[in-house]
Design a protein around this motif. Structure first.
Motif, short mmCIF file in Angstrom:
data_model
loop_
_atom_site.label_atom_id
_atom_site.label_comp_id
_atom_site.label_asym_id
_atom_site.label_seq_id
_atom_site.Cartn_x
_atom_site.Cartn_y
_atom_site.Cartn_z
N THR A 260 0.86 -1.20 0.00
CA THR A 260 0.00 0.00 0.00
C THR A 260 0.89 1.24 0.00
O THR A 260 2.10 1.15 0.24
CB THR A 260 -0.91 0.05 1.24
N SER A 261 0.27 2.39 -0.19
CA SER A 261 1.03 3.62 -0.36
C SER A 261 1.82 4.02 0.88
O SER A 261 2.78 4.78 0.79
CB SER A 261 0.09 4.78 -0.66
N GLY A 262 1.38 3.58 2.05
CA GLY A 262 2.04 4.02 3.28
C GLY A 262 1.61 5.41 3.71
O GLY A 262 2.35 6.11 4.40
N SER A 263 0.42 5.85 3.30
CA SER A 263 -0.07 7.17 3.71
C SER A 263 -0.29 7.21 5.21
O SER A 263 -0.11 8.22 5.85
CB SER A 263 -1.40 7.50 3.03
N THR A 264 -0.75 6.10 5.79
CA THR A 264 -1.14 6.13 7.19
C THR A 264 -0.19 5.36 8.10
O THR A 264 -0.28 5.50 9.30
CB THR A 264 -2.56 5.56 7.35
N GLY A 383 -7.83 8.19 -6.08
CA GLY A 383 -6.68 8.37 -5.20
C GLY A 383 -6.98 9.13 -3.94
O GLY A 383 -6.42 8.85 -2.89
N ASP A 407 -15.83 9.25 -10.39
CA ASP A 407 -14.99 9.44 -9.21
C ASP A 407 -14.94 8.09 -8.51
O ASP A 407 -15.85 7.70 -7.79
CB ASP A 407 -15.62 10.52 -8.33
N THR A 408 -13.86 7.36 -8.77
CA THR A 408 -13.80 5.96 -8.34
C THR A 408 -13.11 5.84 -6.99
O THR A 408 -11.94 6.17 -6.85
CB THR A 408 -13.01 5.13 -9.37
N GLN A 411 -9.28 0.92 -3.09
CA GLN A 411 -8.02 0.81 -2.35
C GLN A 411 -7.17 -0.31 -2.94
O GLN A 411 -7.69 -1.18 -3.63
CB GLN A 411 -8.31 0.45 -0.89
N THR A 412 -5.88 -0.29 -2.61
CA THR A 412 -5.01 -1.40 -3.00
C THR A 412 -5.66 -2.71 -2.57
O THR A 412 -5.65 -3.70 -3.29
CB THR A 412 -3.63 -1.27 -2.32
N ASP A 498 -11.66 4.57 5.97
CA ASP A 498 -12.16 5.85 5.48
C ASP A 498 -13.48 6.20 6.16
O ASP A 498 -14.23 5.33 6.58
CB ASP A 498 -12.39 5.79 3.96
N ARG A 513 -9.66 9.94 5.49
CA ARG A 513 -9.29 8.88 6.43
C ARG A 513 -9.95 9.14 7.77
O ARG A 513 -10.04 10.28 8.21
CB ARG A 513 -7.78 8.88 6.68
N LYS A 607 -0.39 11.03 -3.18
CA LYS A 607 -1.21 11.34 -2.02
C LYS A 607 -0.39 12.01 -0.93
O LYS A 607 0.74 11.63 -0.67
CB LYS A 607 -1.81 10.07 -1.47
#
Ligand code: ATP
Ligand code: MG
Length: 647
Positions: A260-264, A383, A407-408, A411-412, A498, A513, A607
């Motif tokens: 995953t992106s590692g945003s959180t 995104g 507007d999709t 998530q990964t 989310d 989030r 992001k």
């Protein structure tokens, strides 16, 4: 009531899913998922057809997700071989290189078959077998797609690491999955500069077992250091056979691992399997984008992101589509590049991220207006929540008011779209993800006690009641973390992390989030709302808002603001922005601190990493956590140096 935009008449009439279809199909998908997916699973080819459809437990401590689990298939055969008879000469992939002066490639399904089979044989030659892991660290070149499909062809599991990642991020991922081979390239041209990819890979592999081999694709032909573990792809491919029979793979065998992106927090190694994933990626690609034969479809994501997996490679190719792959960046040679490419290749469906839309909006309309965008039929975004300002610009300036915007939200972890308006079925609302896809039953929960919030005009934590075929199955090597992350907080549901709002019409809006909610003087608010107000100001290009400890209010509002090119920071502007937000939202949302930020810390997929901004705002830079997934880590130093004095 927000303004809505009805589907264009021809789309409403001819779409794969019309308004009447949607209601009927959605009801059927929820009433009897086994019947629904049993039917739709047939959109792909099976070697041994499944007799079982769904076998799922969301029970904490015992979570297990299986779809079509007695069926066998091959993903590469589905994405290539089965199209050869009818569309062997049709272009499968249009490749647009970094420089507009270099020639674009048109790769037919027949070419793709040969190239993938060769790559598969080269991998076999290096000893890669079914179930082995292969890391792909590549520029956006056709060989990246061949590599994915070659792994799928022989039943190996790929894990793509975005080419912009550092050697540290790469070695962690190679070791994390115990990869046998890393496929890379000599250099990665991007925005007119060449990243020394092979050199980065060497640095990473210095921290990996000696047995890990590197397969190096020649992109620029630059001289690169060479060692015993390296193999020259172009030399091996020149003599490799282009005949490689596809392996028979079980529906529940892993297709890929992707972090995953590692945003959180720490990135998670998301595992997707073969059958359900392909069914879901193919179906969502066809229906969400209303893809029809002969359309040229373009998703601007990188293959290092799940969007690139599902919506550049697997979904489109499973549908026999023509998919465009772009090596470069939106602003090279100038901010007109995306639109020039749409004109050049007559793109019908264009899919990008809000961060790109905002950046290009900041450059002014002329860059868009000088391109002929009459081929466009549909626009997509993914995104993060898209603010109405950017939505309207996308709709009016890029789409000329003719193209529905999907507007999709997904998530990964979800493999494909979970919520989106369907372009022929739904009147869109700027900023709303709106409608669940088939088989997806969103549930709004009260964050304090986990009770289900019924009715419309409500807000809470977003969970999903049941499984769908594209769902992730586990975290690689850590099933416990999988259960903890997604199934422990709200028992019996998939927890998305989310927040959402269900409006008076029953449509869904992603509010950001759950972690990004702040509490100012007892008022809970989503930071996205303040950000949206800030970017609505004509001088603001981008904004990120976080909370910080505040003696009186509990939490104060700390805003990082990037101005439009040409606008200068000043004390006056600071005051003006405060007043602006107060008028837009109310005095409670008035920014306490505004820091001018020439750049914001972003993940590879664009992001904003708010957890880093939170730490800086809290004056706690000792604990920034994992920043290896940042696109440009130097941004962080600048932000720390210019941190607001809270004194
Ligand atoms: P990590 O899970 O490691 O923190 P991440 O959540 O950023 O990273 P992704 O799987 O790439 O990793 O992103 C999924 C998230 O992106 C969603 O949970 C949601 O917060 C956000 N998102 C994606 N699409 C949309 C959209 N259309 N509208 C609103 N938010 C979106
Ligand atoms: Mg996430």
């Amino acid at each position: 009531m927000s303004k809505t935009y009805a589907p264009p008449a021809d789309m409403a009439a001819n779409a794969h899913v019309t308004e009447a279809d949607y209601d009927k199909m959605y009801a059927a998908s929820i009433a009897d998922p086994t019947k629904f997916w049993g039917d739709h699973g047939k959109r792909i080819d099976w070697i041994k057809p499944y007799t079982r459809v769904k076998d799922v437990s969301y029970e904490f401590g015992n979570v297990s997700i299986k779809w079509f689990d007695d069926g066998t298939l091959n993903v590469a055969a589905n994405c290539i071989d089965r199209h050869l008879a009818a569309r062997g000469d049709q272009t499968a992939i249009i490749w647009e290189p970094d420089s507009p002066d270099d020639e674009a490639l048109h790769i037919s399904y027949r070419d793709l078959h040969k190239a993938t089979s060769k790559m598969a044989n080269v991998l076999k030659g290096l000893g890669v077998e079914k179930g082995d892991r292969v890391v792909i660290y590549m520029p956006m070149i056709p060989e990246a797609a061949y590599a994915m499909l070659a792994c799928a062809r022989i039943g190996a599991i790929h894990s793509i690491v975005f080419a912009g990642f550092s050697p540290d991020a790469l070695s962690a991922r190679v070791n994390g999955c115990g990869a046998k081979v890393v496929i890379t390239a000599d250099e990665a041209p991007r925005g007119g500069r060449n990243t020394p990819l092979k050199t980065n890979a060497d640095k990473a592999l210095a921290h990996c077992d000696d047995s890990v081999q590197a397969l190096v694709v020649r992109r620029t032909g630059a001289d690169v250091p060479w060692s015993d573990r390296d193999h020259d792809y172009n030399a091996l491919a020149a003599t490799a056979s282009d005949d490689c029979p596809p392996a028979e793979v079980n529906a529940e065998d892993p297709l890929f691992i992707l972090y995953t992106s590692g945003s959180t927090g720490q990135p998670k190694g998301v595992v997707h399997t073969t059958g359900g994933y392909l069914v879901y990626a193919a179906m969502t690609h066809q229906i969400t984008f209303d893809y029809h034969d002969k359309d040229v479809y373009w998703c601007t994501a990188d293959v290092g992101w799940v969007t690139g997996h599902s919506y550049i490679v697997y979904g489109p190719l499973a549908n026999g589509a023509t998919t465009l792959m772009f090596e470069g960046v939106p602003t090279y040679p100038d901010a007109s590049r995306f639109w020039q490419i749409c004109e050049k290749h007559k793109v019908a469906q264009f899919y990008t991220a809000p961060t790109a839309i905002r950046a290009l909006m900041g450059q002014g309309d002329d860059f868009v207006k000088k391109a002929d965008l009459s081929s466009l039929k549909l626009l997509g975004t993914v995104g993060e929540p898209i603010n109405p300002e950017a939505w309207n610009w996308y709709n009016d300036v890029v789409g000329g008011g003719r193209c529905p915007i999907v507007d999709t939200w997904w998530q990964t972890e979800t493999g494909g779209h979970l919520m989106t308006p369907l372009p022929g079925a739904h009147a869109t609302k700027p900023g709303a993800a709106q409608k669940p896809f088939f088989g997806i039953e969103p549930v709004v929960l009260d964050p304090t006690d986990g009770s289900v919030v019924e009715g419309n005009g409500v807000e809470g934590v977003l969970c999903i009641r049941d499984s769908w075929p594209g769902q992730m199955r586990t975290v690689w090597g850590d099933h416990e973390r999988f259960e903890q992350t997604y199934f422990s907080d709200f028992k019996g549901y998939y927890f998305t992390g989310d927040g959402c709002r269900r409006d008076a019409d029953g449509d869904y809006w992603i509010t950001g989030r759950v972690d990004d909610v702040i509490n100012v003087s007892g008022h809970r608010m989503g930071t996205a709302e303040v950000e949206s107000a800030l970017v609505a100001h004509p001088k603001v290009a981008e904004a990120a808002v976080v909370g910080y400890p505040h003696d009186i209010k509990g939490q104060g509002i700390y805003c990082y603001v990037t101005l439009m090119s040409g606008d200068e920071p000043s004390e006056e502007l600071r005051k003006e922005l405060r007043t602006w937000v107060r008028t837009e939202i109310g005095p409670i949302a008035s920014p306490d601190l505004i820091q001018w930020a020439p750049g914001l810390p972003k993940t590879r997929s664009g992001k904003i990493m708010r957890r880093i901004l939170r730490k800086i705002a809290e004056d706690d830079y000792g604990a920034l956590g994992d920043i290896s997934t940042l696109a440009d880590p130097s941004v962080v130093d600048d932000l720390i140096a210019n941190r607001m004095n809270k004194g």
